[in-house]
Design a protein around this motif. Structure first.
Motif, PDB file in Angstrom:
ATOM      1  N   VAL A  81      -1.920  -7.252   9.251  1.00  0.00           N
ATOM      2  CA  VAL A  81      -1.019  -7.103  10.402  1.00  0.00           C
ATOM      3  C   VAL A  81      -1.688  -6.198  11.428  1.00  0.00           C
ATOM      4  CG1 VAL A  81       1.341  -6.537  11.113  1.00  0.00           C
ATOM      5  CG2 VAL A  81       0.924  -7.401   8.816  1.00  0.00           C
ATOM      6  N   SER A  93      -0.062  -8.982  -1.898  1.00  0.00           N
ATOM      7  CA  SER A  93      -1.083  -8.141  -2.520  1.00  0.00           C
ATOM      8  C   SER A  93      -0.770  -7.933  -4.003  1.00  0.00           C
ATOM      9  CB  SER A  93      -1.109  -6.801  -1.790  1.00  0.00           C
ATOM     10  OG  SER A  93      -2.211  -6.054  -2.240  1.00  0.00           O
ATOM     11  N   GLY A 122      -7.847  -2.237   5.908  1.00  0.00           N
ATOM     12  CA  GLY A 122      -8.448  -1.196   6.741  1.00  0.00           C
ATOM     13  C   GLY A 122      -8.272  -1.463   8.220  1.00  0.00           C
ATOM     14  N   LYS A 142       7.679  -8.259  -3.857  1.00  0.00           N
ATOM     15  CA  LYS A 142       6.990  -9.497  -4.258  1.00  0.00           C
ATOM     16  C   LYS A 142       7.974 -10.664  -4.274  1.00  0.00           C
ATOM     17  CE  LYS A 142       3.673  -8.609  -3.728  1.00  0.00           C
ATOM     18  NZ  LYS A 142       2.903  -7.410  -3.503  1.00  0.00           N
ATOM     19  N   ILE A 202      -3.789   4.577   3.194  1.00  0.00           N
ATOM     20  CA  ILE A 202      -4.114   3.524   2.223  1.00  0.00           C
ATOM     21  C   ILE A 202      -3.957   2.163   2.891  1.00  0.00           C
ATOM     22  CG2 ILE A 202      -3.598   2.597  -0.082  1.00  0.00           C
ATOM     23  CD1 ILE A 202      -2.013   5.235  -0.583  1.00  0.00           C
ATOM     24  N   ALA A 235       0.844  -1.197   0.000  1.00  0.00           N
ATOM     25  CA  ALA A 235       0.000   0.000   0.000  1.00  0.00           C
ATOM     26  C   ALA A 235       0.884   1.254   0.000  1.00  0.00           C
ATOM     27  CB  ALA A 235      -0.929  -0.008   1.211  1.00  0.00           C
ATOM     28  N   GLN A 241      -5.481  -2.020   2.330  1.00  0.00           N
ATOM     29  CA  GLN A 241      -6.377  -3.030   1.774  1.00  0.00           C
ATOM     30  C   GLN A 241      -7.364  -3.483   2.839  1.00  0.00           C
ATOM     31  OE1 GLN A 241      -8.132  -6.598   1.489  1.00  0.00           O
ATOM     32  NE2 GLN A 241      -6.208  -6.760   2.617  1.00  0.00           N
TER      33      GLN A 241
HETATM   34  O1  M6R Z   1      -4.048  -4.236   4.600  1.00  0.00           O
HETATM   35  P1  M6R Z   1      -2.947  -3.256   4.287  1.00  0.00           P
HETATM   36  O2  M6R Z   1      -3.049  -2.717   2.884  1.00  0.00           O
HETATM   37  O3  M6R Z   1      -2.871  -2.134   5.279  1.00  0.00           O
HETATM   38  O4  M6R Z   1      -1.600  -4.080   4.386  1.00  0.00           O
HETATM   39  C1  M6R Z   1      -0.366  -3.450   4.211  1.00  0.00           C
HETATM   40  C2  M6R Z   1       0.752  -4.454   4.090  1.00  0.00           C
HETATM   41  O5  M6R Z   1       0.798  -5.297   5.220  1.00  0.00           O
HETATM   42  C3  M6R Z   1       0.635  -5.336   2.829  1.00  0.00           C
HETATM   43  O6  M6R Z   1       0.555  -4.573   1.675  1.00  0.00           O
HETATM   44  C4  M6R Z   1       1.832  -6.294   2.723  1.00  0.00           C
HETATM   45  O7  M6R Z   1       2.998  -5.566   2.481  1.00  0.00           O
HETATM   46  C5  M6R Z   1       1.604  -7.357   1.649  1.00  0.00           C
HETATM   47  N1  M6R Z   1       1.996  -8.663   2.139  1.00  0.00           N
HETATM   48  C6  M6R Z   1       2.391  -7.081   0.403  1.00  0.00           C
HETATM   49  O8  M6R Z   1       2.203  -8.046  -0.585  1.00  0.00           O
END
Ligand code: M6R
Length: 368
Positions: A365, A156, A106, A241, A102, A59, A104
């Motif tokens: 996380v 992601s 939230g 990635k 930002i 993000a 995913q």
């Molecule tokens: O849910 P979020 O977008 O806040 O998560 C952020 C990161 O933990 C997430 O993008 C992480 O880096 C992924 N494993 C990347 O592929």
């Protein structure tokens, strides 16, 4: 449920044209960009004089792309910061600062705490989120939802493309509120965005050689990624990635930094993946990048170049050429990232790893 794929992640990579299209859907109506929720007035949006973008991981990389677009379209200063750093600093914020969070899920703990830290200092918060009703959008003053659908793979992919798309919409919404773009210019930019899902689909149709290359390079001890301008965050994302899926040492660099250190890493046979800017965009970016590739190739690097179709100048310097369709410079990350996702997934599978569940990682996380 994996749509004929061995892993959710591979299905999610395929779903990216839809994720981009769905994220655009409904966000442009009657000639205006519209957010999903807006609990601040148009005047408050117009009065914004500084933007901070806070996020983690992938993000955060989408936020780095946003900086180029928002600054260009709005002339607002934009700082992009890892949420885990922002929240423990003493950032200078007030009621005319907009913090774009930002996430995913939230629910990421550091991003949520960064939002609270910002709100304590009266800053306005706009959330870009993929999960309806999650904590971050609940606490925000405005929300733009990415509509990528549920993402099961821990790495992601489709949410990154959806976030990049949503961030462009945020940039256009700010440009519209501030009047730095006329309505017909906003409409024109939006039309460019609407053309992207089809181009992402074209990239997906041509990635088979990327898989073959990934199998060939799967035993490499390390891979470097180079980019400039919006290609720099793409390089960082490509490296992330590869780290998280293939457990391979991978680093992304801004190409202009090569001479300040990283070029010392180049040795015979080291794969270096280069994101080439469009030859039709800013000429200086393209020519600087050409000389960077020449330098690393002369030192023995095995160059893998992602370049726009018809970029003849780069051919002599590419040991492997991956072509993507032409696009406006600022939007190129939506195309250039896709081969890097496919590459990382294929290297990981060749090495025998489960790409949906990389070791040591959780999808969201929520603890620090
Ligand atoms: O849910 P979020 O977008 O806040 O998560 C952020 C990161 O933990 C997430 O993008 C992480 O880096 C992924 N494993 C990347 O592929």
């Amino acid at each position: 449920e994996k749509g004929g794929h061995d892993y959710f992640m591979l299905k999610e990579i395929e779903e990216q044209p839809q994720a981009v299209a769905d994220t655009l859907l409904g966000h442009f109506a009657n000639g205006r960009i519209v957010l999903d929720e807006q609990r601040l007035s148009d005047q408050e949006l117009r009065d914004v004089d500084k933007v901070f973008v806070v996020a983690c991981g992938t993000a955060y990389h989408s936020g780095l792309v946003a900086k180029y677009a928002i600054e260009h379209w709005t002339r607002l200063p934009v700082e992009v910061e890892l949420a885990s750093e922002f929240r423990y600093r003493d950032p200078v914020l007030d009621r005319s600062t907009l913090v774009v969070a930002i996430s995913q899920s939230g629910e990421t703990a550091d991003t949520l705490e960064a939002v609270r830290h910002a709100k304590d200092q009266k800053a306005r918060v706009l959330a870009v989120c993929n999960t309806n009703g999650a904590q971050i959008p609940r606490e925000a003053d405005a929300v733009l939802y990415t509509r990528a659908g549920p993402e099961i793979g821990v790495a992601s992919t489709k949410c990154f493309l959806a976030q990049v798309t949503a961030n462009y919409l945020v940039g256009l919404a700010l440009a519209q509120a501030r009047g730095t773009k006329y309505p017909d210019e906003v409409a024109r930019e939006y039309l460019e965005l609407e053309a992207m899902p089809q181009l992402v689909a074209r990239v997906l149709e041509t990635v088979e050689p990327v898989r073959a290359l990934a199998r060939e390079l799967a035993a490499s001890p390390a891979v470097l990624f180079l980019g400039r301008h919006v290609g720099y965050p793409v390089a960082l994302e490509g490296a992330l990635k590869l780290k998280e899926l293939a457990y391979m040492h991978a680093e992304g660099f801004a190409a202009g930094e090569l001479k300040h250190g990283p070029i010392a890493l180049i040795e015979d046979g080291l794969p270096v993946i280069v994101v080439m800017p469009s030859p039709k965009g800013r000429a200086v970016l393209h020519s600087k990048m050409l000389s960077n590739i020449r330098e690393i190739q002369a030192r023995g690097a095995r160059t893998v170049v992602i370049a726009e179709e018809g970029d003849e100048a780069v051919r002599p310097f590419a040991n492997h050429l991956i072509e993507i369709p032409a696009s406006p410079t600022l939007l190129q990350p939506l195309l250039a990232t896709v081969p890097l996702q496919v590459f990382a997934a294929e290297v990981a599978q060749t090495r025998g790893y489960d790409v949906d569940k990389p070791r040591n990682l959780a999808k969201s996380v929520t603890v620090e």
